[in-house]
Motif scaffolding. Structure first.
Motif, PDB file in Angstrom:
ATOM      1  N   UNK A 165      -4.649   3.446 -15.136  1.00  0.00           N
ATOM      2  CA  UNK A 165      -3.968   3.608 -13.854  1.00  0.00           C
ATOM      3  C   UNK A 165      -3.403   2.304 -13.306  1.00  0.00           C
ATOM      4  N   UNK A 166      -2.884   1.458 -14.199  1.00  0.00           N
ATOM      5  CA  UNK A 166      -2.233   0.226 -13.747  1.00  0.00           C
ATOM      6  C   UNK A 166      -0.867   0.562 -13.153  1.00  0.00           C
ATOM      7  N   UNK A 167      -0.519  -0.161 -12.083  1.00  0.00           N
ATOM      8  CA  UNK A 167       0.773   0.050 -11.420  1.00  0.00           C
ATOM      9  C   UNK A 167       1.460  -1.305 -11.237  1.00  0.00           C
ATOM     10  N   UNK A 168       2.741  -1.368 -11.611  1.00  0.00           N
ATOM     11  CA  UNK A 168       3.539  -2.577 -11.381  1.00  0.00           C
ATOM     12  C   UNK A 168       4.576  -2.243 -10.313  1.00  0.00           C
TER      13      UNK A 168
ATOM     14  N   UNK B  94      -0.028  -2.505   0.216  1.00  0.00           N
ATOM     15  CA  UNK B  94      -1.108  -1.760   0.855  1.00  0.00           C
ATOM     16  C   UNK B  94      -0.715  -0.281   1.026  1.00  0.00           C
ATOM     17  N   UNK B  95       0.566  -0.024   1.329  1.00  0.00           N
ATOM     18  CA  UNK B  95       1.065   1.362   1.438  1.00  0.00           C
ATOM     19  C   UNK B  95       0.981   2.057   0.072  1.00  0.00           C
TER      20      UNK B  95
ATOM     21  N   UNK C  42      -8.929  -0.239  -6.517  1.00  0.00           N
ATOM     22  CA  UNK C  42      -9.188  -1.532  -7.151  1.00  0.00           C
ATOM     23  C   UNK C  42      -7.926  -2.405  -7.130  1.00  0.00           C
ATOM     24  N   UNK C  43      -8.008  -3.570  -6.478  1.00  0.00           N
ATOM     25  CA  UNK C  43      -6.862  -4.488  -6.384  1.00  0.00           C
ATOM     26  C   UNK C  43      -6.335  -4.923  -7.744  1.00  0.00           C
TER      27      UNK C  43
END
Length: 197
Positions: free
Chosen positions: A137-140, A157-158, A167-168
């Protein structure tokens, strides 16, 4: 990662066209025009390895890029572009599904979202799909250069809230223009694949 070699291996529409390579693969999913091709170019420090276009919906095949003979970066067709026929959209869906479910070399699928906007319904569906396929679930968050530092923090943050990211370490701001985030993304990929530089 020091890029010694970066090649477009093949553009594939069907499973039998996938390259016959054993190296691990990391795939990028995201809506049309989110900047997947631009990000690949920035990562390998080339201007035109991946063809970019101002016209959304341009990537209509699965594009495999081999890096240093150690991994493939895979650009999946963008979704959510209204001007593409329903029939085309369904074909892309099947194409992406076939790849996600049948490719043993696939180690991770990363979702790209535009940092300037809250993730769309399609983004949320794709993210749920990625997690349901047991990927991390990594997001760029692309196009970070378009916002000030404080606005970036606010928008990240949105995105976190919208996609329920707790998880940051799963969310990375990125700019193809300024190359901000290139090193962090390569570090991430090296960790995922256990590649030692």
């Amino acid at each position: 990662m020091i890029i010694k070699k970066a090649d477009l291996l093949i553009t594939a529409a069907k499973k039998e066209q996938y390259p016959d390579t054993e190296v691990p693969e990391i795939a990028f999913a995201g809506k049309s025009n989110v900047g997947k091709s631009s990000m690949i170019n920035a990562l390998v420090n080339r201007k035109k390895l991946a063809r970019t276009s101002g016209q959304p919906g341009k990537t209509q095949t699965i594009n495999f890029y081999n890096i240093n003979d150690t991994l493939n970066l895979v650009d999946l067709p963008g979704y959510g572009y209204a001007k593409v026929s329903k029939n085309e959209r369904e074909k892309w869906g099947v194409m992406i599904e076939t790849y996600l479910y049948n490719r043993n070399q696939l180690k991770e699928v990363v979702l790209l979202v535009d940092i300037r906007h809250e993730p769309s319904v399609n983004d949320k569906q794709m993210y749920t799909w990625i997690k349901n396929c047991n990927f991390t679930g990594y997001v760029i968050a692309t196009k970070a250069d378009k916002l000030s530092r404080s606005q970036q923090m606010k928008n990240l943050s949105v995105i976190k809230k919208s996609l329920y990211i707790s998880n940051d370490n799963l969310l990375y701001p990125f700019s193809s223009e300024t190359k901000a985030g290139v090193e962090n993304v390569w570090n991430l990929f090296e960790n995922i694949l256990g590649i030692e530089e």
